[in-house]
Design a protein around this motif. Structure first.
Motif, PDB file in Angstrom:
ATOM      1  N   THR A 209      13.824   1.802  -9.160  1.00 20.23           N
ATOM      2  CA  THR A 209      14.943   1.104  -8.516  1.00 20.23           C
ATOM      3  C   THR A 209      15.129   1.510  -7.057  1.00 20.23           C
ATOM      4  O   THR A 209      15.167   0.652  -6.165  1.00 20.23           O
ATOM      5  N   PRO A 210      15.235   2.804  -6.726  1.00 22.79           N
ATOM      6  CA  PRO A 210      15.460   3.155  -5.313  1.00 22.79           C
ATOM      7  C   PRO A 210      14.292   2.807  -4.406  1.00 22.79           C
ATOM      8  O   PRO A 210      14.496   2.423  -3.251  1.00 22.79           O
ATOM      9  N   VAL A 211      13.053   2.922  -4.903  1.00 27.47           N
ATOM     10  CA  VAL A 211      11.919   2.612  -4.034  1.00 27.47           C
ATOM     11  C   VAL A 211      11.783   1.102  -3.825  1.00 27.47           C
ATOM     12  O   VAL A 211      11.310   0.662  -2.763  1.00 27.47           O
ATOM     13  N   MET A 212      12.195   0.299  -4.799  1.00 24.35           N
ATOM     14  CA  MET A 212      12.153  -1.147  -4.611  1.00 24.35           C
ATOM     15  C   MET A 212      13.185  -1.585  -3.573  1.00 24.35           C
ATOM     16  O   MET A 212      12.935  -2.505  -2.772  1.00 24.35           O
ATOM     17  N   VAL A 213      14.349  -0.947  -3.567  1.00 28.81           N
ATOM     18  CA  VAL A 213      15.336  -1.241  -2.529  1.00 28.81           C
ATOM     19  C   VAL A 213      14.785  -0.856  -1.163  1.00 28.81           C
ATOM     20  O   VAL A 213      14.902  -1.615  -0.186  1.00 28.81           O
ATOM     21  N   GLN A 214      14.156   0.317  -1.076  1.00 29.32           N
ATOM     22  CA  GLN A 214      13.564   0.747   0.195  1.00 29.32           C
ATOM     23  C   GLN A 214      12.446  -0.192   0.627  1.00 29.32           C
ATOM     24  O   GLN A 214      12.297  -0.486   1.816  1.00 29.32           O
TER      25      GLN A 214
ATOM     26  N   GLY B 273      22.119  -5.856  -0.510  1.00 25.99           N
ATOM     27  CA  GLY B 273      22.658  -6.475  -1.711  1.00 25.99           C
ATOM     28  C   GLY B 273      22.060  -5.898  -2.985  1.00 25.99           C
ATOM     29  O   GLY B 273      22.775  -5.657  -3.967  1.00 25.99           O
ATOM     30  N   LEU B 274      20.754  -5.663  -2.982  1.00 26.72           N
ATOM     31  CA  LEU B 274      20.112  -5.053  -4.147  1.00 26.72           C
ATOM     32  C   LEU B 274      20.619  -3.636  -4.375  1.00 26.72           C
ATOM     33  O   LEU B 274      20.851  -3.225  -5.516  1.00 26.72           O
ATOM     34  N   ARG B 275      20.776  -2.890  -3.301  1.00 30.05           N
ATOM     35  CA  ARG B 275      21.278  -1.520  -3.447  1.00 30.05           C
ATOM     36  C   ARG B 275      22.687  -1.507  -4.032  1.00 30.05           C
ATOM     37  O   ARG B 275      22.989  -0.701  -4.923  1.00 30.05           O
ATOM     38  N   ASP B 276      23.544  -2.393  -3.556  1.00 33.10           N
ATOM     39  CA  ASP B 276      24.904  -2.449  -4.092  1.00 33.10           C
ATOM     40  C   ASP B 276      24.916  -2.875  -5.556  1.00 33.10           C
ATOM     41  O   ASP B 276      25.739  -2.390  -6.343  1.00 33.10           O
ATOM     42  N   ALA B 277      24.004  -3.767  -5.930  1.00 34.19           N
ATOM     43  CA  ALA B 277      23.991  -4.265  -7.306  1.00 34.19           C
ATOM     44  C   ALA B 277      23.374  -3.273  -8.275  1.00 34.19           C
ATOM     45  O   ALA B 277      23.774  -3.206  -9.438  1.00 34.19           O
ATOM     46  N   LEU B 278      22.400  -2.498  -7.805  1.00 28.73           N
ATOM     47  CA  LEU B 278      21.662  -1.611  -8.701  1.00 28.73           C
ATOM     48  C   LEU B 278      22.230  -0.201  -8.751  1.00 28.73           C
ATOM     49  O   LEU B 278      21.906   0.553  -9.673  1.00 28.73           O
TER      50      LEU B 278
ATOM     51  N   THR C 277      12.238  -3.391   0.049  1.00 24.65           N
ATOM     52  CA  THR C 277      12.856  -4.603   0.583  1.00 24.65           C
ATOM     53  C   THR C 277      13.307  -4.387   2.022  1.00 24.65           C
ATOM     54  O   THR C 277      13.092  -5.244   2.894  1.00 24.65           O
ATOM     55  N   LEU C 278      13.927  -3.251   2.294  1.00 24.04           N
ATOM     56  CA  LEU C 278      14.348  -2.946   3.662  1.00 24.04           C
ATOM     57  C   LEU C 278      13.156  -2.819   4.600  1.00 24.04           C
ATOM     58  O   LEU C 278      13.186  -3.277   5.750  1.00 24.04           O
ATOM     59  N   ASP C 279      12.071  -2.215   4.108  1.00 25.56           N
ATOM     60  CA  ASP C 279      10.894  -1.998   4.949  1.00 25.56           C
ATOM     61  C   ASP C 279      10.135  -3.287   5.235  1.00 25.56           C
ATOM     62  O   ASP C 279       9.361  -3.342   6.203  1.00 25.56           O
ATOM     63  N   MET C 280      10.302  -4.319   4.412  1.00 27.00           N
ATOM     64  CA  MET C 280       9.678  -5.603   4.719  1.00 27.00           C
ATOM     65  C   MET C 280      10.127  -6.099   6.087  1.00 27.00           C
ATOM     66  O   MET C 280       9.368  -6.764   6.808  1.00 27.00           O
ATOM     67  N   GLY C 281      11.370  -5.789   6.456  1.00 26.77           N
ATOM     68  CA  GLY C 281      11.858  -6.143   7.785  1.00 26.77           C
ATOM     69  C   GLY C 281      11.501  -5.107   8.826  1.00 26.77           C
ATOM     70  O   GLY C 281      11.130  -5.449   9.957  1.00 26.77           O
TER      71      GLY C 281
ATOM     72  N   ILE D 202       0.832  -1.207   0.000  1.00 29.10           N
ATOM     73  CA  ILE D 202       0.000   0.000   0.000  1.00 29.10           C
ATOM     74  C   ILE D 202       0.866   1.256   0.000  1.00 29.10           C
ATOM     75  O   ILE D 202       0.646   2.188  -0.782  1.00 29.10           O
ATOM     76  N   THR D 203       1.847   1.305   0.888  1.00 24.19           N
ATOM     77  CA  THR D 203       2.669   2.509   0.992  1.00 24.19           C
ATOM     78  C   THR D 203       3.527   2.725  -0.250  1.00 24.19           C
ATOM     79  O   THR D 203       3.765   3.866  -0.652  1.00 24.19           O
ATOM     80  N   LEU D 204       3.980   1.632  -0.870  1.00 21.32           N
ATOM     81  CA  LEU D 204       4.767   1.762  -2.091  1.00 21.32           C
ATOM     82  C   LEU D 204       3.932   2.375  -3.209  1.00 21.32           C
ATOM     83  O   LEU D 204       4.387   3.298  -3.898  1.00 21.32           O
ATOM     84  N   VAL D 205       2.713   1.886  -3.376  1.00 21.05           N
ATOM     85  CA  VAL D 205       1.850   2.405  -4.442  1.00 21.05           C
ATOM     86  C   VAL D 205       1.459   3.857  -4.171  1.00 21.05           C
ATOM     87  O   VAL D 205       1.604   4.734  -5.039  1.00 21.05           O
ATOM     88  N   VAL D 206       0.963   4.133  -2.971  1.00 23.89           N
ATOM     89  CA  VAL D 206       0.507   5.483  -2.635  1.00 23.89           C
ATOM     90  C   VAL D 206       1.669   6.472  -2.693  1.00 23.89           C
ATOM     91  O   VAL D 206       1.571   7.547  -3.298  1.00 23.89           O
ATOM     92  N   GLY D 207       2.778   6.129  -2.047  1.00 21.33           N
ATOM     93  CA  GLY D 207       3.918   7.034  -2.030  1.00 21.33           C
ATOM     94  C   GLY D 207       4.505   7.265  -3.412  1.00 21.33           C
ATOM     95  O   GLY D 207       4.891   8.392  -3.747  1.00 21.33           O
ATOM     96  N   SER D 208       4.560   6.216  -4.238  1.00 18.42           N
ATOM     97  CA  SER D 208       5.124   6.364  -5.587  1.00 18.42           C
ATOM     98  C   SER D 208       4.246   7.249  -6.459  1.00 18.42           C
ATOM     99  O   SER D 208       4.753   8.070  -7.228  1.00 18.42           O
TER     100      SER D 208
END
Length: 312
Positions: free
Chosen positions: A227-232, A299-304, A234-238, A121-127
């Motif tokens: 790319t940056p929001v997908m990395v964020q 890891g995603l942030r370093d790769a992307l 992933t971090l927010d899942m935890g 929800i937050t990813l869609v609304v915020g994006s």
């Protein structure tokens, strides 16, 4: 040199370009996957996440108790404070006779549901809000970003605590509180990324050749902004599970549900008297969940991020 007609050249380009583009995408995807998997910490995080996903999916088959509500932890008042290894209770029981193993397994599914719901929800609304603010600019950008600044001025935990306390103890209220709190960071990240892309050379070229604003927004800007929001995300899942467990621990969760924070709260009274298992096992699950998604996110942030490679 043979000069082919314009129509012949265009047909040749239309035939060859999609194949070339497909090969390029496949090569980049392969390189990105290899780069991600070359990091042992990222692989460890993926392994933990996969194991927990399987635990959440197969929860009905790896637990034995049958209750009308599988998220409501069954109680056996004749088997309170049982240590790990007790027949029927491999991880022991709480002070109220709750099966710690049952709570951990079904708590994994609740954590998965919480993370996907809140982060989705937050990813869609915020994006949406951030991309529109960055793309349109002007007064809309000014108003939306001042709202975001107000939300960001309050620490996430304090803000979520205040909302959950007003709404009352409930797992659903915790999810709502976290959704209200977390969307702003995606809006801020997405806005910055859209502004960066909007001012790039290939967007200027698209305007020059006459592409419409909608076409530029949906075809050129949005696909390159995630790319940056997908990395964020992933971090927010935890982070979401960690904050939800904190709120449940201090009494804002539903008593008796199979949720890790509730289990830690119920078991804290027994730590001083040596009954460590009721809090330790769910606390370990919270730790592993947050650790796994942070390892994968890093890891995603370093790769992307190309700047990471250039700085080495």
């Amino acid at each position: 040199m043979v000069d082919f007609p314009q129509s012949t050249r265009r047909n040749a380009i239309d035939t060859i370009a999609p194949e070339s583009a497909l090969r390029v995408r496949w090569r980049r995807s392969t390189e990105l996957t290899a780069k991600i998997l070359s990091n042992p910490a990222t692989v460890l995080g993926f392994a933990i996440i996969v194991a927990m996903f399987f635990m959440a999916i197969f929860a009905p088959w790896i637990t034995t108790a049958n209750t009308p509500d599988p998220y409501q932890m069954p109680r056996d008042w004749g088997a309170t404070r049982m240590p790990p290894g007790t027949p029927g209770y491999p991880l022991g029981t709480t002070n109220e006779g709750g099966d710690v193993y049952y709570g951990i397994v079904w708590g994994t599914r609740m954590s998965l549901q919480l993370s996907i719901t809140v982060v989705g929800i937050t990813l869609v609304v915020g994006s949406i809000i951030g991309s529109l603010a960055g793309f349109i600019g002007g007064k809309l950008d000014e108003v939306l970003m001042r709202i975001v600044d107000v939300f960001l001025s309050i620490p996430e935990l304090i803000f979520a605590l205040a909302i959950a306390a007003i709404l009352g103890p409930s797992f659903g209220n915790i999810m709502f509180a976290l959704a209200v709190v977390f969307w702003v960071k995606y809006a801020r990240i997405m806005r910055a990324r859209v502004i960066q892309i909007k001012n790039s050379d290939y967007i200027d070229a698209a305007r020059i050749i006459g592409d419409s604003k909608l076409n530029i927004y949906f075809r050129d800007i949005l696909p390159n902004s995630f790319t940056p929001v997908m990395v964020q995300a992933t971090l927010d899942m935890g982070n979401v599970v960690l904050i939800a467990a904190t709120l449940s621990f201090i009494g804002l969760g539903e008593a008796g549900i199979a949720e890790w924070g509730v289990l830690v709260s119920e078991g804290q009274a027994g730590i001083a008297s040596g009954r460590w298992w009721a809090s330790t096992f769910p606390g370990l699950m919270i730790f592993l969940w947050a650790l796994a998604f942070n390892l994968v996110g890093d890891g995603l942030r370093d790769a992307l991020d190309p700047r990471t490679e250039s700085s080495r």
